[in-house]
Enzyme design. Structure first.
Site, PDB file in Angstrom:
ATOM      1  N   ARG A 115       0.838  -1.197   0.000  1.00 41.41           N
ATOM      2  CA  ARG A 115       0.000   0.000   0.000  1.00 41.41           C
ATOM      3  C   ARG A 115       0.876   1.253   0.000  1.00 41.41           C
ATOM      4  O   ARG A 115       2.023   1.225   0.458  1.00 41.41           O
ATOM      5  CB  ARG A 115      -0.895   0.038   1.241  1.00 41.41           C
TER       6      ARG A 115
ATOM      7  N   LYS B 156      -2.643  -1.918   7.865  1.00 44.90           N
ATOM      8  CA  LYS B 156      -3.789  -1.301   8.529  1.00 44.90           C
ATOM      9  C   LYS B 156      -3.968  -1.865   9.930  1.00 44.90           C
ATOM     10  O   LYS B 156      -3.706  -3.032  10.176  1.00 44.90           O
ATOM     11  CB  LYS B 156      -5.064  -1.538   7.708  1.00 44.90           C
TER      12      LYS B 156
ATOM     13  N   HIS C 258      -2.475   2.893  -6.104  1.00 42.89           N
ATOM     14  CA  HIS C 258      -3.463   1.830  -5.869  1.00 42.89           C
ATOM     15  C   HIS C 258      -3.672   0.993  -7.130  1.00 42.89           C
ATOM     16  O   HIS C 258      -3.897  -0.226  -7.035  1.00 42.89           O
ATOM     17  CB  HIS C 258      -4.800   2.405  -5.413  1.00 42.89           C
TER      18      HIS C 258
ATOM     19  N   ARG D  72      -1.002  -1.510  -7.185  1.00 48.05           N
ATOM     20  CA  ARG D  72      -1.326  -2.584  -6.227  1.00 48.05           C
ATOM     21  C   ARG D  72      -2.369  -3.516  -6.848  1.00 48.05           C
ATOM     22  O   ARG D  72      -2.272  -4.741  -6.747  1.00 48.05           O
ATOM     23  CB  ARG D  72      -1.850  -1.949  -4.936  1.00 48.05           C
TER      24      ARG D  72
ATOM     25  N   HIS E 126      -4.885  -8.367   3.407  1.00 56.02           N
ATOM     26  CA  HIS E 126      -6.323  -8.260   3.613  1.00 56.02           C
ATOM     27  C   HIS E 126      -6.755  -9.119   4.801  1.00 56.02           C
ATOM     28  O   HIS E 126      -6.226 -10.214   5.010  1.00 56.02           O
ATOM     29  CB  HIS E 126      -7.090  -8.736   2.371  1.00 56.02           C
TER      30      HIS E 126
ATOM     31  N   TYR F  73     -10.412  -8.080  -6.948  1.00 59.31           N
ATOM     32  CA  TYR F  73      -9.369  -8.118  -7.975  1.00 59.31           C
ATOM     33  C   TYR F  73      -9.555  -9.251  -8.973  1.00 59.31           C
ATOM     34  O   TYR F  73      -8.775  -9.390  -9.900  1.00 59.31           O
ATOM     35  CB  TYR F  73      -7.983  -8.268  -7.321  1.00 59.31           C
TER      36      TYR F  73
END
Length: 298
Positions: free
Chosen positions: A148, A172, A242, A245, A268, A277
């Site tokens: 990210r 995150k 992004h 990514r 994730h 995706y």
């Protein structure tokens, strides 16, 4: 009221482990709602809110031309606040209990093709010296790890281990993960570290990626790097970190990677996040069926 909102901020930052950027976003949405409530209903107490008042806020935002996606994000912040109040036993029922999000159009992010990425990394002439070396490494790192933008900016010098060929990334909610460094990057990283060491001054010593002034990168700075180089070879509307990514994930899936492995690489928490995706992979499978299925040979 102020005390409760500060407690909410602390809850998001300390218990939910949200980034300060996210915490500030939630607080701002809550402030907007508070101002609306005071202006339209002369009410300051958020614990006595009913859904019709929230619905009035939604209608007001839509009338102002605010997109459904933005409205949903603001209501999501409000929902988190009332969930916090429930947990703190300050309310018994959330006023958003039966709320349904506004419909939003599905936006398909179009990844770069393998050819486009190859052209940037092998055909373009990056400037000699620190900046060109850094820019190429940033692009290649995005493409070979799916990292990210925020993770790349916060990447520490000590987190890049060339002995084990791995990166330690803080994702995150402060979730740490170890990512492999592609062998093709080893020489690039060594070259960049050499150029970095020759900077006149380094203010943010712990950060791996720096500007020529020796400070860590900003979000907009990284975006400009990606947009600048890809705009020379791609006509796609979106040319952002992004999208790189997204390209990383799509190309892995197109070439047979297991979706659970891609999920781990992307950091994730759920498979549902990774499944966005897969549309490009399905497109590739469709091509295979169209060209190779016996029904198409007749």
């Amino acid at each position: 009221m102020q005390h409760t909102q500060q407690a909410f901020r602390d809850y998001l930052a300390l218990e939910k482990k949200y980034s300060m950027h996210t915490v500030n976003g939630y607080a701002k949405d809550l402030e907007f709602f508070s101002l609306f409530l005071m202006r339209e209903f002369d009410q300051a107490n958020l614990t006595e809110v009913n859904y019709s008042q929230i619905r009035s806020w939604i209608v007001s935002m839509v009338d102002q031309g605010i997109s459904n996606a933005s409205v949903n994000r603001k209501i999501s912040s409000l929902k988190a606040y009332y969930k916090f109040l429930l947990k703190a036993k300050q309310i018994e029922v959330s006023p958003l209990l039966k709320h349904k999000a506004l419909k939003t159009p599905k936006i398909i992010q179009i990844p770069f093709s393998e050819s486009e990425v190859d052209q940037v990394l092998t055909k373009l002439n990056f400037p000699d010296g620190f900046e060109g070396t850094r820019d190429k490494l940033i692009i290649d790192l995005f493409y070979t790890t799916g990292i990210r933008r925020a993770e790349l900016i916060q990447l520490k010098l000590s987190a890049v281990d060339l002995i084990t060929a791995s990166l330690k990334v803080l994702g995150k909610r402060n979730k740490e993960r170890i990512m492999p460094i592609h062998p093709v990057l080893i020489d690039q990283i060594n070259l960049y570290k050499s150029e970095r060491a020759n900077l006149e001054q380094i203010k943010d010593e712990n950060h791996f990626f720096l500007t020529s002034k020796g400070v860590k990168l900003s979000d907009s700075f990284v975006y400009r790097i990606i947009n600048h180089y890809f705009s020379t070879i791609s006509e796609k509307v979106k040319r952002s970190p992004h999208i790189l990514r997204h390209t990383f994930a799509t190309h892995l899936l197109n070439n047979g990677a297991d979706i659970n492995s891609v999920k781990e690489l992307l950091g994730h928490s759920s498979l549902a996040s990774t499944q966005v995706y897969t549309h490009s992979s399905l497109a590739e499978l469709k091509k295979v069926c169209e060209t190779a299925h016996p029904r198409n040979q007749k």
